[in-house]
Design a protein around this motif. Structure first.
Motif, PDB file in Angstrom:
ATOM      1  N   HIS A 106      -1.368  -9.044  -0.604  1.00  0.00           N
ATOM      2  CA  HIS A 106      -0.511  -8.243  -1.485  1.00  0.00           C
ATOM      3  C   HIS A 106      -1.083  -8.203  -2.903  1.00  0.00           C
ATOM      4  O   HIS A 106      -1.046  -7.166  -3.567  1.00  0.00           O
ATOM      5  CB  HIS A 106       0.904  -8.836  -1.516  1.00  0.00           C
TER       6      HIS A 106
ATOM      7  N   PRO B  43      11.800  -7.250  -0.167  1.00  0.00           N
ATOM      8  CA  PRO B  43      10.394  -7.649  -0.325  1.00  0.00           C
ATOM      9  C   PRO B  43       9.624  -6.628  -1.164  1.00  0.00           C
ATOM     10  O   PRO B  43       8.986  -5.719  -0.640  1.00  0.00           O
ATOM     11  CB  PRO B  43       9.885  -7.684   1.122  1.00  0.00           C
TER      12      PRO B  43
ATOM     13  N   TYR C 119       7.437  -8.804   6.371  1.00  0.00           N
ATOM     14  CA  TYR C 119       8.368  -8.426   5.315  1.00  0.00           C
ATOM     15  C   TYR C 119       8.856  -9.622   4.493  1.00  0.00           C
ATOM     16  O   TYR C 119       9.740  -9.465   3.654  1.00  0.00           O
ATOM     17  CB  TYR C 119       9.587  -7.720   5.925  1.00  0.00           C
TER      18      TYR C 119
ATOM     19  N   LEU D  83       3.393  -3.657   3.667  1.00  0.00           N
ATOM     20  CA  LEU D  83       4.550  -4.024   4.484  1.00  0.00           C
ATOM     21  C   LEU D  83       4.590  -3.209   5.774  1.00  0.00           C
ATOM     22  O   LEU D  83       4.761  -3.753   6.873  1.00  0.00           O
ATOM     23  CB  LEU D  83       5.848  -3.801   3.704  1.00  0.00           C
TER      24      LEU D  83
ATOM     25  N   ASN E 226       1.972  -1.989  -2.152  1.00  0.00           N
ATOM     26  CA  ASN E 226       2.588  -3.116  -1.452  1.00  0.00           C
ATOM     27  C   ASN E 226       3.539  -2.652  -0.356  1.00  0.00           C
ATOM     28  O   ASN E 226       3.686  -3.320   0.676  1.00  0.00           O
ATOM     29  CB  ASN E 226       3.309  -4.020  -2.457  1.00  0.00           C
TER      30      ASN E 226
ATOM     31  N   THR F 107      11.449   1.244   1.249  1.00  0.00           N
ATOM     32  CA  THR F 107      11.359  -0.157   1.670  1.00  0.00           C
ATOM     33  C   THR F 107      12.430  -0.475   2.707  1.00  0.00           C
ATOM     34  O   THR F 107      12.170  -1.169   3.692  1.00  0.00           O
ATOM     35  CB  THR F 107      11.508  -1.099   0.456  1.00  0.00           C
TER      36      THR F 107
ATOM     37  N   VAL G 224      11.754  -1.956   6.532  1.00  0.00           N
ATOM     38  CA  VAL G 224      12.276  -3.223   7.056  1.00  0.00           C
ATOM     39  C   VAL G 224      13.473  -3.023   7.982  1.00  0.00           C
ATOM     40  O   VAL G 224      13.947  -3.976   8.609  1.00  0.00           O
ATOM     41  CB  VAL G 224      12.661  -4.188   5.915  1.00  0.00           C
TER      42      VAL G 224
END
Length: 426
Positions: free
Chosen positions: A24, A66, A308, A302, A298, A256, A260
């Motif tokens: 990352h 995350p 995550y 992921l 980033n 995001t 996830v």
């Protein structure tokens, strides 16, 4: 066998976590250090405060989002106007503007806390949201392609393709893709790290990377702290850009959440996410750093790795804090060749664009309905046309313009439907 997802709350083994955290860090490093370099700000203090800001963010979001906070590109233009001519004297005025931006984030977070997030489903239906997410990745392709040596940067007329540069970027991209497809176990979830390290080595063998900056860097480097001053003219120039970042922040959070598989705008809440970003920016401004934002690179990591864990993100933040005091190590990472980052970024930005298509598929968007087709079309047109809409000191383009376009037409079409004016069958 399908790769297992490592969820937000899970803690990978220490050894694995270290490699995942470095992955990352490597993904965001080039972009986050570019901003201070352009503005004449010490990259060390920016790296330090981005790490601290990310830890603040993770804490305020109850360890449920995350996201890594890096330097925002939205403030390069207005801050450059303030700093121009006398960087030493004017930087402190720019910092005052940055602090006000952070306060605006916090006030908007408070407003969202009071009114709730029910409006998100209205202003961001899948037909708009999927297109906005796609634009986030697609609008960055030319930047990555320029870094990779595939196209001229900034429309340079005398540009010609350098075979070595292109070879490095293509090999880096190919290695990263093959690692993701062929490797198993732990090695499968660090394809970006393997790709960057491999590209670094290839660049050295091709003779396009030098280590002079690493040799000149001190072993220990204390980040330079600059105190802010508050100048109304500087604030008036910088503060309006907060609107752009707030719009981007909402889009990034929804992306995001899609990656996830959780509605992060409701739990822990969009207000917490914006508050974390705001407090981080306020604190950064008081010591001489730039405003923060969540990073597309980033998010790409992921989506690609399916790791995550916020503990991995937190690890990257801790490494950034430590690294800000070690000049040679920081210089070694800053020295990563541009075509290497270009090759990796093409993949990461592509993954984000593909995530937008996934939103459309998962949302089962009916394109037999004209308003859905028009909504997606208008968002893509606004986001990818490269047009810039200037409203005083506020400049909307790319993702920010696409998001505003999506909001306006989502509300317009919803209003027409509620009033019974639509010619579509209900």
């Amino acid at each position: 066998m399908q790769q297992r997802e490592i969820q937000v709350h899970e803690i990978p083994p220490i050894g694995q976590s270290a490699f995942l955290s470095f992955q990352h860090l490597f993904a965001m490093f080039g972009s986050t250090v570019l901003v201070p370099n352009l503005l004449g700000i010490d990259p060390g203090i920016v790296l330090l405060m981005n790490g601290i800001g990310t830890l603040f963010y993770l804490l305020l979001c109850k360890g449920k989002i995350p996201a890594y906070l890096g330097s925002s590109f939205a403030f390069i233009s207005p801050a450059a106007i303030v700093i121009a001519g006398n960087p030493g004297a004017n930087l402190s005025s720019a910092l005052g503007g940055f602090i006000v931006v952070g306060v605006i984030f916090c006030l908007v977070a408070l407003l969202i806390k009071l009114v709730g997030t029910g409006w998100i489903d209205v202003v961001f239906p899948p037909a708009a949201m999927g297109a906005i997410v796609a634009v986030i990745g697609l609008e960055l392709f030319p930047v990555a392609a320029g870094m990779a040596g595939w196209i001229p940067k900034d429309g340079a007329a005398d540009w010609s393709m350098d075979p070595k540069i292109v070879a490095v970027s293509v090999l880096t991209l190919l290695i990263t893709v093959l690692c993701n497809v062929l490797l198993r176990g732990f090695m499968k979830i660090i394809p970006v790290l393997i790709g960057i390290v491999s590209g670094y080595i290839i660049s050295y063998l091709f003779g396009i990377v030098k280590f002079d900056s690493v040799a000149e860097a001190g072993i220990v480097a204390v980040p330079a702290i600059t105190a802010p001053t508050f100048n109304w003219s500087a604030i008036a120039i910088i503060a309006p850009a907060a609107l752009v970042v707030i719009v981007e922040h909402i889009g990034h959070l929804l992306v995001t959440g899609n990656i996830v598989g959780k509605d992060l705008s409701k739990d822990p809440g969009l207000h917490r996410s914006l508050l974390g970003n705001g407090i981080s920016t306020v604190v950064s401004g008081f010591v001489g750093s730039t405003p923060n934002t969540t990073y597309g690179e980033n998010m790409g990591v992921l989506a690609l790795t399916k790791v995550y864990s916020v503990f991995v993100i937190g690890g990257a933040a801790v490494i950034a804090i430590v690294m800000s005091f070690f000049g040679k190590f920081s210089a070694l990472i800053a020295n990563i060749p541009e075509p290497v980052m270009g090759g990796v970024s093409l993949l990461l930005f592509g993954v984000i664009a593909a995530s937008g298509l996934r939103v459309l598929v998962d949302g089962r968007v009916d394109y037999g309905k004209p308003t859905n087709l028009l909504l997606t079309t208008l968002v893509l047109v606004a986001g990818l046309s490269t047009v810039k809409l200037s409203l005083g000191p506020i400049v909307l383009s790319g993702m920010s313009l696409a998001t505003v376009t999506g909001i306006v037409f989502s509300l317009l079409f919803k209003g027409i439907e509620k009033l019974g004016w639509s010619n579509e069958k209900q």
